[in-house]
Design an enzyme around this catalytic site. Sequence first.
Site, PDB file in Angstrom:
ATOM      1  N   HIS A   1       2.287  11.178 -26.688  1.00  0.00           N
ATOM      2  CA  HIS A   1       2.022  11.885 -27.927  1.00  0.00           C
ATOM      3  C   HIS A   1       3.164  12.788 -28.370  1.00  0.00           C
ATOM      4  O   HIS A   1       4.007  13.207 -27.573  1.00  0.00           O
ATOM      5  CB  HIS A   1       0.736  12.717 -27.814  1.00  0.00           C
ATOM      6  CG  HIS A   1       0.708  13.615 -26.613  1.00  0.00           C
ATOM      7  ND1 HIS A   1       0.090  13.258 -25.428  1.00  0.00           N
ATOM      8  CD2 HIS A   1       1.222  14.860 -26.402  1.00  0.00           C
ATOM      9  CE1 HIS A   1       0.221  14.246 -24.557  1.00  0.00           C
ATOM     10  NE2 HIS A   1       0.910  15.219 -25.121  1.00  0.00           N
TER      11      HIS A   1
ATOM     12  N   SER B   1      -0.722  11.531 -19.365  1.00  0.00           N
ATOM     13  CA  SER B   1      -0.447  12.209 -20.618  1.00  0.00           C
ATOM     14  C   SER B   1       1.004  12.649 -20.646  1.00  0.00           C
ATOM     15  O   SER B   1       1.534  13.078 -19.612  1.00  0.00           O
ATOM     16  CB  SER B   1      -1.374  13.429 -20.743  1.00  0.00           C
ATOM     17  OG  SER B   1      -1.023  14.247 -21.837  1.00  0.00           O
TER      18      SER B   1
ATOM     19  N   ARG C   1       0.809  -1.219   0.000  1.00  0.00           N
ATOM     20  CA  ARG C   1       0.000   0.000   0.000  1.00  0.00           C
ATOM     21  C   ARG C   1       0.845   1.273   0.000  1.00  0.00           C
ATOM     22  O   ARG C   1       0.367   2.333   0.383  1.00  0.00           O
ATOM     23  CB  ARG C   1      -0.909   0.006   1.237  1.00  0.00           C
ATOM     24  CG  ARG C   1      -1.823  -1.209   1.335  1.00  0.00           C
ATOM     25  CD  ARG C   1      -2.564  -1.216   2.653  1.00  0.00           C
ATOM     26  NE  ARG C   1      -3.487  -2.347   2.769  1.00  0.00           N
ATOM     27  CZ  ARG C   1      -4.232  -2.602   3.836  1.00  0.00           C
ATOM     28  NH1 ARG C   1      -4.157  -1.803   4.899  1.00  0.00           N
ATOM     29  NH2 ARG C   1      -5.037  -3.650   3.861  1.00  0.00           N
TER      30      ARG C   1
ATOM     31  N   TYR D   1       3.427  16.367 -30.555  1.00  0.00           N
ATOM     32  CA  TYR D   1       2.657  17.478 -31.112  1.00  0.00           C
ATOM     33  C   TYR D   1       3.034  17.731 -32.572  1.00  0.00           C
ATOM     34  O   TYR D   1       4.183  17.469 -32.984  1.00  0.00           O
ATOM     35  CB  TYR D   1       2.869  18.743 -30.283  1.00  0.00           C
ATOM     36  CG  TYR D   1       2.036  18.763 -29.026  1.00  0.00           C
ATOM     37  CD1 TYR D   1       0.675  19.072 -29.087  1.00  0.00           C
ATOM     38  CD2 TYR D   1       2.585  18.457 -27.793  1.00  0.00           C
ATOM     39  CE1 TYR D   1      -0.106  19.075 -27.935  1.00  0.00           C
ATOM     40  CE2 TYR D   1       1.812  18.461 -26.646  1.00  0.00           C
ATOM     41  CZ  TYR D   1       0.468  18.773 -26.720  1.00  0.00           C
ATOM     42  OH  TYR D   1      -0.307  18.771 -25.590  1.00  0.00           O
TER      43      TYR D   1
ATOM     44  N   ASN E   1      10.938  13.643 -17.066  1.00  0.00           N
ATOM     45  CA  ASN E   1      10.232  12.916 -16.012  1.00  0.00           C
ATOM     46  C   ASN E   1      10.963  11.644 -15.606  1.00  0.00           C
ATOM     47  O   ASN E   1      11.010  11.295 -14.420  1.00  0.00           O
ATOM     48  CB  ASN E   1       8.814  12.564 -16.452  1.00  0.00           C
ATOM     49  CG  ASN E   1       7.895  13.765 -16.540  1.00  0.00           C
ATOM     50  OD1 ASN E   1       7.054  13.842 -17.424  1.00  0.00           O
ATOM     51  ND2 ASN E   1       8.038  14.727 -15.640  1.00  0.00           N
TER      52      ASN E   1
ATOM     53  N   CYS F   1      -0.140  15.590 -14.679  1.00  0.00           N
ATOM     54  CA  CYS F   1       0.196  14.646 -15.758  1.00  0.00           C
ATOM     55  C   CYS F   1       0.779  13.372 -15.149  1.00  0.00           C
ATOM     56  O   CYS F   1       0.221  12.301 -15.301  1.00  0.00           O
ATOM     57  CB  CYS F   1       1.162  15.292 -16.731  1.00  0.00           C
ATOM     58  SG  CYS F   1       0.473  16.691 -17.629  1.00  0.00           S
TER      59      CYS F   1
ATOM     60  N   ASP G   1       3.905  14.753 -23.286  1.00  0.00           N
ATOM     61  CA  ASP G   1       4.519  15.364 -24.459  1.00  0.00           C
ATOM     62  C   ASP G   1       5.902  14.716 -24.574  1.00  0.00           C
ATOM     63  O   ASP G   1       6.819  15.031 -23.822  1.00  0.00           O
ATOM     64  CB  ASP G   1       4.613  16.872 -24.223  1.00  0.00           C
ATOM     65  CG  ASP G   1       5.348  17.625 -25.322  1.00  0.00           C
ATOM     66  OD1 ASP G   1       6.073  16.999 -26.104  1.00  0.00           O
ATOM     67  OD2 ASP G   1       5.207  18.856 -25.361  1.00  0.00           O
TER      68      ASP G   1
ATOM     69  N   ALA H   1       2.947  23.408 -25.920  1.00  0.00           N
ATOM     70  CA  ALA H   1       1.502  23.578 -26.036  1.00  0.00           C
ATOM     71  C   ALA H   1       0.923  23.877 -24.658  1.00  0.00           C
ATOM     72  O   ALA H   1       1.378  23.337 -23.645  1.00  0.00           O
ATOM     73  CB  ALA H   1       0.864  22.319 -26.611  1.00  0.00           C
TER      74      ALA H   1
END
Length: 276
Positions: free
Chosen positions: A218, A178, A138, A220, A188, A157, A180, A275
């Site tokens: 994704h 999500s 946990r 861009y 990250n 994100c 980029d 973006a």
Amino acid sequence: MSRADEILVANLKDILNNGYSDEGLEVRPHWADGTPAHTVKKFCIVNRYDLREEFPVITLRKTYMKSAIDELLWIWQKKSNNIRDLRSHIWDSWADENGSIGKAYGYQLGVRHKYAEGEFDQVDRVIYDLKHNPQSRRIMTNIYNHHDLNEMNLYPCAYSMTFNVSGKTLNGILNQRSQDMLTANNWNVVQYSVLMHMLAQVSDLEVGELVHVIADAHIYDRHIPIVKEIIEHETYPAPKFVMNKSVKDFYKFTCDDFALEGYKACDKKYNIEVAI
């Protein structure tokens, strides 16, 4: 070529060759000039990094580790939601006139909750369990709090970490809704790899694997030419990760306690739009 280079190139090629384009659809992100920011994406990319083998920083282009760590400490150590506590300007577009990004990121980690063992915020609860109850299933954080989403200037994100200890080895899963891939992927990965090293050291554990799960990975539309160029860059071996071994208190780490020895990366600079 570092293992991080191999993984990123494979991800980018897969997205370009097999991804789904949302061109022509209504999308929330936009460019600074107001033009909709469309993407090509893949659903659910899962990458594994064995932190015992090498530190997963790319050499295709330079990742600025000190700035990445500064943001990590801003969220996980300072538990701040104000950009005035951050050295870089990466959050400026989402901050209000007072510098706040709302009840997001560090704010969520710093909220204290009552447990049977006492009152903790999410970070301190993780550290407590890693030290006193490492076999627990946990040990996790979650900053995607639906109750506070309407008071966040940007929804999180990278929103969840799950920690798991096998013997003396600390492993972790980073969940991200999500990403980029050009601007943020290795940023990250570097941040949460450093976090894994920090938590392992202060908990008297050995670092193991970081698994990165990205729901919407994704590229861009305006980034596609840059991505096609970057994946053809010359690459180099992974550098050596160095951390100050004398730090045993999570809140005593500073950016200066980390370094990459022999880090060589392509130094070509790009004007990469973000973006918003």
